[in-house]
Design a protein around this motif. Structure first.
Motif, mmCIF file in Angstrom:
data_model
loop_
_atom_site.group_PDB
_atom_site.id
_atom_site.type_symbol
_atom_site.label_atom_id
_atom_site.label_comp_id
_atom_site.label_asym_id
_atom_site.label_seq_id
_atom_site.Cartn_x
_atom_site.Cartn_y
_atom_site.Cartn_z
ATOM 1 N N TRP A 9 1.109 -1.308 -0.148
ATOM 2 C CA TRP A 9 -0.288 0.725 -0.052
ATOM 3 C C TRP A 9 1.096 1.478 -0.360
ATOM 4 O O TRP A 9 0.454 2.560 -0.754
ATOM 5 N N HIS A 10 1.779 1.265 0.844
ATOM 6 C CA HIS A 10 3.231 2.499 0.698
ATOM 7 C C HIS A 10 3.655 2.554 -0.797
ATOM 8 O O HIS A 10 3.441 3.728 -1.025
ATOM 9 N N ASP A 11 3.850 1.577 -0.768
ATOM 10 C CA ASP A 11 4.817 2.258 -2.356
ATOM 11 C C ASP A 11 3.531 1.846 -3.498
ATOM 12 O O ASP A 11 3.603 3.353 -4.118
ATOM 13 N N TYR A 12 2.372 1.572 -3.389
ATOM 14 C CA TYR A 12 1.568 2.057 -4.384
ATOM 15 C C TYR A 12 1.142 3.957 -4.217
ATOM 16 O O TYR A 12 1.271 4.302 -4.978
ATOM 17 N N VAL A 13 0.519 3.925 -3.181
ATOM 18 C CA VAL A 13 0.398 5.195 -2.670
ATOM 19 C C VAL A 13 1.745 6.066 -2.967
ATOM 20 O O VAL A 13 1.201 7.673 -3.691
ATOM 21 N N THR A 14 3.127 6.003 -2.985
ATOM 22 C CA THR A 14 3.841 6.694 -2.819
ATOM 23 C C THR A 14 4.452 7.180 -4.829
ATOM 24 O O THR A 14 4.038 8.099 -5.203
ATOM 25 N N ARG A 15 3.494 5.983 -4.930
ATOM 26 C CA ARG A 15 3.871 6.484 -7.074
ATOM 27 C C ARG A 15 3.205 6.916 -7.228
ATOM 28 O O ARG A 15 3.389 7.700 -8.344
ATOM 29 N N ALA A 17 1.615 9.428 -5.902
ATOM 30 C CA ALA A 17 1.530 10.892 -5.566
ATOM 31 C C ALA A 17 2.775 11.362 -5.688
ATOM 32 O O ALA A 17 2.865 12.573 -6.004
ATOM 33 N N MET A 18 3.961 10.226 -6.423
ATOM 34 C CA MET A 18 5.335 11.518 -6.708
ATOM 35 C C MET A 18 4.843 11.996 -8.724
ATOM 36 O O MET A 18 5.421 13.000 -8.848
ATOM 37 N N LEU A 65 -2.860 13.766 -1.493
ATOM 38 C CA LEU A 65 -2.634 12.251 -1.762
ATOM 39 C C LEU A 65 -1.070 12.917 -2.187
ATOM 40 O O LEU A 65 -0.420 11.534 -0.828
ATOM 41 N N GLN A 66 -0.065 13.766 -2.011
ATOM 42 C CA GLN A 66 1.205 13.940 -1.327
ATOM 43 C C GLN A 66 0.975 14.043 0.066
ATOM 44 O O GLN A 66 2.255 13.385 0.724
ATOM 45 N N LYS A 67 0.011 14.041 0.473
ATOM 46 C CA LYS A 67 0.541 14.786 2.708
ATOM 47 C C LYS A 67 0.042 12.899 2.965
ATOM 48 O O LYS A 67 0.840 12.827 3.793
ATOM 49 N N LEU A 68 -0.845 12.499 1.983
ATOM 50 C CA LEU A 68 -0.507 11.259 2.829
ATOM 51 C C LEU A 68 0.519 9.951 2.752
ATOM 52 O O LEU A 68 0.814 9.502 3.255
ATOM 53 N N ALA A 69 1.184 10.496 1.117
ATOM 54 C CA ALA A 69 2.488 9.597 0.921
ATOM 55 C C ALA A 69 3.504 10.504 1.143
ATOM 56 O O ALA A 69 4.979 9.514 1.144
ATOM 57 N N GLY A 70 3.355 11.687 1.518
ATOM 58 C CA GLY A 70 4.750 12.454 2.358
ATOM 59 C C GLY A 70 5.569 11.915 1.070
ATOM 60 O O GLY A 70 6.450 12.941 1.485
#
Length: 607
Positions: A9-15, A17-18, A65-70
């Motif tokens: 989930w972390h990888d998906y959200v970060t991808r 959001a980037m 989404l960017q805030k969620l992924a940091g």
């Protein structure tokens, strides 16, 4: 299972959001050679190194989404200072590998025009873009493509509010029509980064980076050197190792993973993953803990007392040093102290070198001076029969003017050259190679074998070694002068060499130039053996040391000398082409081969 799902989930959200395109990513290490050539071809400073840019922190308005992924808190942007050009390590902003690569090319071309400061960031970048396009009109299509993709990457003004929307519209106008915007409206947040522009120097202190190579100040292989990233730091109270994981305040547990007790005085930390952990940290906390300081100190760089030091040969020699910032010499800025080891004991050639030395003596004996007959001389040891016969023929034919050169003389065919070998014995030569042999041991063996070879060829040579501790104490060790014979005394002095202190090359080279200039030979060679970059405790590091060494090498060329550098430094390709020239140095990749390769290099150099 929960951990696996969390990671996915972390990888998906970060991808998501980037907002990047990893499949079209371009890496700086792959483009380093091209960028270096382009930068210098367009007038950029050839002394600058190509370095990865440190991330800059921005306070921009981010999406949910960017805030969620940091993400979108830090950006790698291009900038340059006095010593380096800094570009992002990786570019994947646009859905085209070609355009991402063109962004690298554009930034290198823009940086060739100069630096940007804080006060003229907006106007300065617009002016530089105009100047670059006027000077090189062929870049216009590439710039337009980059602007089109950049505008798609940036936030739309309609998605922002108030002064932020006005500011974004002004930046867009400055990109499309450079020179049309004089100022930006004030806003509470930072403007979205402009990837097509240069940024001011990050911080006030000296910055270190990850060095990339090409064919001048960068590595020919284009590979990455050791990472030297800059980090924010804070000072905290000493960490008590006896407390365990349960600290006094429970909330401290959340920051435990970001705390490493770093022993600043030692280099044998048991933290195997410390480098990887530190690489992921935004801030490193440093504390003072003096309870075990005495056990962690490995060496002392203070100068030895006078009674324990080597013999001083005179009061010291004052030499100038080149200050590249002032573009002028600092006269009598350095004090070089000639030394003679008082602990040296005459000794024979080490037994493990006997076989190699015999081979070298046999090979180099072919270079020693040979006796040859010179014909048709006015005087000499014997009559030249051919000349006498020709004179008789001329006399019988009645030729008026008769050749009087009727003798032949035996003369020695000399190799008209002299060589001075200058060896770096700084503290870095105490490093072990393959865990069983030190660099200084390899250097000693190399000097022994080279001396045996030069003795067999009868070429005049001298041996000196150097190290330094600031500008007022540059140690210049006397091993053998041109007038001395190579014997057991010289061998003992070589064996007595020990590593210590730092590497102030410029002064040592200038003193060697003086010694070689006093020689009558036509060809004069200055052979420098080193294992690292010029450096010292004071300002003599980075570009300052490189520029002073380069100027000393240029002085050697002007004096009619042939300077040549032999090094085992893996990163030498980053600076030696700039200092010595592309054909006046060699890198020995396997240091253990230095003793055998050194005489061969000398033979090729003097052939």
């Amino acid at each position: 299972m929960e951990e696996w799902v969390g990671l996915k989930w972390h990888d998906y959200v970060t991808r998501q959001a980037m907002g990047e395109f990893p499949e079209y990513a371009v890496h700086l290490k792959d483009e380093a050679r091209t960028l270096g050539v382009l930068f210098r071809a367009m007038g950029g400073d050839p002394a600058l190194s190509l370095v990865t840019a440190e991330p800059r922190h921005f306070q921009i308005r981010r999406k949910f989404l960017q805030k969620l992924a940091g993400t979108h808190r830090k950006f790698e942007l291009a900038w340059r200072d006095e010593e380096s050009l800094r570009l992002p390590d990786r570019l994947a902003l646009f859905p085209s590998r070609k355009v991402n690569r063109e962004l690298y090319l554009w930034l290198a071309a823009l940086a060739s025009l100069g630096e940007i400061n804080h006060h003229s960031w907006l106007k300065g970048n617009q002016a530089m873009v105009q100047q670059l396009l006027e000077r090189w009109p062929g870049l216009e299509p590439m710039y337009q493509r980059l602007v089109k993709h950049t505008l798609r990457w940036r936030p739309e003004p309609e998605s922002l509010r108030g002064s932020e929307a006005e500011r974004e519209a002004a930046i867009r106008q400055a990109l499309i029509h450079p020179g049309s915007v004089d100022d930006l409206p004030d806003a509470l947040t930072d403007p979205w980064p402009v990837v097509l522009w240069l940024y001011p120097v990050l911080g006030r202190g000296k910055l270190k980076g990850q060095i990339i190579g090409d064919d001048n100040t960068m590595s020919k292989s284009g590979g990455l050197a050791k990472k030297r990233k800059r980090r924010r730091a804070e000072r905290v109270d000493a960490f008590d190792k006896d407390q365990g994981l349960m600290l006094f305040r429970l909330e401290s547990l959340f920051s435990w993973s970001e705390f490493i007790p770093i022993d600043r005085a030692g280099d044998d930390s048991e933290e195997e993953d410390a480098d990887a952990v530190a690489d992921d940290m935004d801030m490193i906390s440093v504390s003072q803990d003096r309870r075990e300081a005495s056990s962690a100190i490995k060496f002392d760089l203070d100068l030895p007392s006078e009674e324990n030091d080597d013999l001083h040969l005179g009061p010291g020699i004052h030499l100038p040093e080149w200050d590249w910032r002032r573009q002028d010499y600092r006269e009598k800025f350095c004090c070089l102290q000639p030394l003679l080891s008082k602990d040296a004991v005459p000794s024979p050639l080490p037994e493990h070198l006997n076989r190699s030395a015999q081979t070298l003596r046999r090979q180099f004996s072919a270079l020693k001076p040979l006796r040859q007959w010179e014909r048709r001389q006015l005087e000499g040891e014997e009559l030249d029969l051919d000349a006498c016969l020709e004179r008789m023929v001329q006399h019988k034919r009645g030729i008026g003017e008769v050749d009087q050169k009727l003798f032949r003389q035996c003369k020695q065919n000399q190799r008209d050259l002299a060589c001075l070998v200058l060896t770096d014995i700084s503290l870095s030569t105490d490093t072990y190679i393959n865990n069983h042999q030190r660099v200084i041991d390899i250097a000693r063996d190399g000097l022994q074998l080279l001396s045996e070879a030069l003795t067999a060829s009868r070429d005049p040579f001298a041996l000196f070694a150097f190290s330094s501790r600031r500008r007022d104490h540059i140690r210049f060790h006397h091993i053998k002068s041109f007038e001395e014979q190579y014997n057991d005394t010289t061998r003992g002095r070589i064996q007595a060499l020990e590593p210590g202190y730092y590497t102030r090359m410029g002064a040592a080279i200038r003193q060697s130039i003086k010694l070689l200039q006093a020689r009558p030979e036509h060809q004069k060679i200055l052979l420098l053996l080193t294992d690292g970059k010029p450096n010292d405790l004071d300002l003599y590091e980075g570009r300052y040391g490189v520029e002073d060494t380069r100027m000393a090498v240029q002085e050697a060329h002007k004096a009619g000398l042939t300077p040549f550098c032999v090094t085992i430094d893996e990163e030498a390709n980053e600076y030696l082409p700039y200092v010595f020239g592309s054909s006046n140095f060699v890198v020995i990749k396997d240091p253990t081969q230095l003793p055998g390769q050194l005489p061969k290099l000398y033979m090729n150099l003097t052939r």
